[in-house]
Design a protein around this motif. Structure first.
Motif, PDB file in Angstrom:
ATOM      1  N   LEU A 192       0.831  -1.206   0.000  1.00  0.00           N
ATOM      2  CA  LEU A 192       0.000   0.000   0.000  1.00  0.00           C
ATOM      3  C   LEU A 192       0.866   1.258   0.000  1.00  0.00           C
ATOM      4  O   LEU A 192       0.616   2.212  -0.737  1.00  0.00           O
ATOM      5  N   HIS A 193       1.896   1.236   0.847  1.00  0.00           N
ATOM      6  CA  HIS A 193       2.776   2.392   0.982  1.00  0.00           C
ATOM      7  C   HIS A 193       3.564   2.626  -0.306  1.00  0.00           C
ATOM      8  O   HIS A 193       3.641   3.759  -0.809  1.00  0.00           O
ATOM      9  N   GLN A 194       4.118   1.554  -0.849  1.00  0.00           N
ATOM     10  CA  GLN A 194       4.944   1.661  -2.048  1.00  0.00           C
ATOM     11  C   GLN A 194       4.130   2.139  -3.246  1.00  0.00           C
ATOM     12  O   GLN A 194       4.614   2.929  -4.063  1.00  0.00           O
ATOM     13  N   ALA A 195       2.885   1.678  -3.359  1.00  0.00           N
ATOM     14  CA  ALA A 195       2.044   2.052  -4.496  1.00  0.00           C
ATOM     15  C   ALA A 195       1.281   3.351  -4.259  1.00  0.00           C
ATOM     16  O   ALA A 195       0.595   3.838  -5.167  1.00  0.00           O
ATOM     17  N   GLY A 196       1.387   3.911  -3.050  1.00  0.00           N
ATOM     18  CA  GLY A 196       0.673   5.144  -2.733  1.00  0.00           C
ATOM     19  C   GLY A 196      -0.839   4.977  -2.735  1.00  0.00           C
ATOM     20  O   GLY A 196      -1.584   5.917  -3.054  1.00  0.00           O
ATOM     21  N   VAL A 197      -1.312   3.796  -2.346  1.00  0.00           N
ATOM     22  CA  VAL A 197      -2.752   3.511  -2.356  1.00  0.00           C
ATOM     23  C   VAL A 197      -3.419   4.147  -1.147  1.00  0.00           C
ATOM     24  O   VAL A 197      -2.939   4.029  -0.013  1.00  0.00           O
ATOM     25  N   GLU A 198      -4.531   4.813  -1.388  1.00  0.00           N
ATOM     26  CA  GLU A 198      -5.376   5.334  -0.313  1.00  0.00           C
ATOM     27  C   GLU A 198      -6.617   4.460  -0.204  1.00  0.00           C
ATOM     28  O   GLU A 198      -7.235   4.135  -1.214  1.00  0.00           O
ATOM     29  N   THR A 199      -6.959   4.081   1.004  1.00  0.00           N
ATOM     30  CA  THR A 199      -8.205   3.346   1.215  1.00  0.00           C
ATOM     31  C   THR A 199      -9.271   4.316   1.700  1.00  0.00           C
ATOM     32  O   THR A 199      -8.970   5.417   2.183  1.00  0.00           O
ATOM     33  N   GLU A 200     -10.514   3.898   1.591  1.00  0.00           N
ATOM     34  CA  GLU A 200     -11.620   4.765   2.007  1.00  0.00           C
ATOM     35  C   GLU A 200     -11.632   4.951   3.521  1.00  0.00           C
ATOM     36  O   GLU A 200     -11.835   6.051   4.034  1.00  0.00           O
ATOM     37  N   LEU A 201     -11.424   3.864   4.251  1.00  0.00           N
ATOM     38  CA  LEU A 201     -11.451   3.860   5.712  1.00  0.00           C
ATOM     39  C   LEU A 201     -10.119   3.314   6.225  1.00  0.00           C
ATOM     40  O   LEU A 201      -9.317   2.774   5.452  1.00  0.00           O
ATOM     41  N   PRO A 202      -9.864   3.425   7.510  1.00  0.00           N
ATOM     42  CA  PRO A 202      -8.586   2.936   8.034  1.00  0.00           C
ATOM     43  C   PRO A 202      -8.416   1.424   7.841  1.00  0.00           C
ATOM     44  O   PRO A 202      -9.393   0.677   7.751  1.00  0.00           O
TER      45      PRO A 202
END
Length: 437
Positions: free
Chosen positions: A110-120
């Motif tokens: 997630l960090h490497q791809a810069g992915v944002e999720t909707e919720l934590p």
């Protein structure tokens, strides 16, 4: 229809993470990192370090479970994943650890791809899942689920007489607080645990992953046979009260019952046996042994236990020895929610991973956390089905396939949770200006 290329887990990075955890062990064969020991806490510290490196906020709950949180676009109930970091005596490097390092890898992806999720999202390393030290499995997750009492923490003791409560205090945890501070269900929307299969179904069938529908229950007892110690040469065979001979017959009686067609699917095991006084020239006077009965049918599980104990009592009466039985733990089988499983299988279809639905014969933290929030499980293959031994092995490439599925599943579950999250949990938007005041 063209399938999008998924973000995939790094098998080499997963393997190096597994190896770093395996290095934290007592001496001897395999991995020995027992519940609520300094070694286990060091493993939790290492997990925390890795999670902080990828921007997660890390805390330890009163039970000793380490929880790393990654923020989403909005606040609300989180999707979680994780497993445990403790081991049995002389165990392997994958049981529990595979699911924990998979959680680390998902956070890195997630960090490497810069992915944002909707919720934590939350990543958990549970404390004290193995029952090897105290006879009680899933201690950390049971406390998180509000399923353990303070009295139980005093009652459960290891082979040196140290209670769970004392062991927790030794590593800086407060057992009083741990027994009174369960997780809040409203903080979670779902939980998925990745684990090695600990069986050979996936390997034998050449399937990539298993998706678990049911986790079997387990009843554990400590039985003590009291005979009469005496000289082996001076005491005739007839009239002896040999505690070990009675215990040996009891072990075989448990095996016979589990093989009975009436209990098809049950598993009965005596894994620990202690003989006193333990002298070559003395008839055993006392034998203490464990009994672990597992089944996917809770009623049949308890009937099997009752019948085994009844048979053992009859054996002891016939042989002129005493018997006492003390319960150590009792957990029912758990059916995992269909809708979580549907998201996992949907994720497998989405990324082209072959799966089959499996039942788990072993207990898992997800079994307890399902009392807090809907839970699911992903299995990855185990070579020859071996587990709880140094020879335990899962190919890192196959672990990477399971971790990629975990990553995709968590994103699907997050999207679903965001649709269901109350609007009040989302940060307020700033109103557009309508003119000069």
């Amino acid at each position: 229809m063209t399938r999008s290329v998924p973000i995939r887990a790094d098998a080499d990075r997963l393997w190096s993470t597994v190896e770093a955890m395996a290095a934290l062990s007592e001496g001897g064969a395999g991995v020995t990192r027992l519940a609520y020991t300094r070694l286990e806490r060091r493993a939790h510290e290492l997990f925390a370090e890795w999670m902080e490196e990828v921007g997660c906020a890390v805390r330890t709950d009163p039970a000793g479970n380490t929880i790393a949180s990654r923020p989403g676009r909005s606040d609300g109930p989180a999707v979680g994943t994780g497993s445990h970091l403790d081991s049995v005596y002389a165990g392997g490097r994958f049981d529990g650890i595979a699911g924990t390092v998979a959680a680390v890898e998902v956070a890195r992806m997630l960090h490497q791809a810069g992915v944002e999720t909707e919720l934590p999202l939350r990543f958990v390393a549970f404390a004290a899942e193995e029952g090897a030290r105290f006879g009680q499995a899933c201690c950390g997750s049971k406390l998180a689920a509000g399923l353990s009492t303070r009295a139980e923490l005093d009652e459960r003791r290891d082979r040196d007489g140290i209670s769970l409560a004392e062991a927790m205090a030794t590593v800086g945890l407060d057992p009083d607080l741990a027994a009174s501070a369960p997780w809040r269900p409203g903080d979670w929307s779902a939980f998925v645990e990745l684990h090695v299969e600990q069986g050979s179904v996936l390997e034998d069938s050449g399937i990539d992953v298993g998706v678990v529908d049911l986790i079997s229950g387990s009843t554990r007892l400590e039985l003590v046979v009291d005979g009469r110690a005496s000289h082996t040469g001076g005491t005739p065979m007839r009239g002896r009260a040999d505690a070990l001979a009675a215990a040996a017959e009891a072990v075989l009686a448990a095996e016979r019952l589990a093989l009975d067609a009436r209990y098809r699917g049950a598993r009965a095991t005596v894994g620990r046996l202690h003989v006193e006084p333990g002298s070559i020239t003395t008839i055993p006077g006392t034998v203490t042994f464990s009994l672990d009965v597992r089944d996917v049918d809770a009623d049949r599980q308890r009937r099997a236990v009752a019948e085994i104990v009844g048979r053992v009592r009859a054996i002891c009466l016939r042989r002129g020895v005493g018997l006492s039985a003390r319960p150590l733990a009792d957990t029912s089988a758990v059916v995992l929610p269909d809708w979580v499983r549907a998201e996992l299988t949907g994720a497998a279809d989405e990324i082209g991973v072959r799966y089959r639905v499996l039942t788990s014969g072993a207990s898992h933290d997800a079994q307890m956390i399902n009392r807090v929030t809907p839970a699911g499980m992903i299995f990855v293959p185990s070579r020859a089905g071996l587990s709880h031994v140094p020879q335990e092995w899962t190919d890192p490439a196959k672990l990477a396939v399971g971790t990629t599925l975990l990553f995709t599943s968590m994103r699907r579950l997050d999207a679903r949770a965001a649709l269901d999250a109350p609007a009040a949990r989302r940060p307020p938007t700033r109103p557009e200006p309508v003119g000069e005041p």
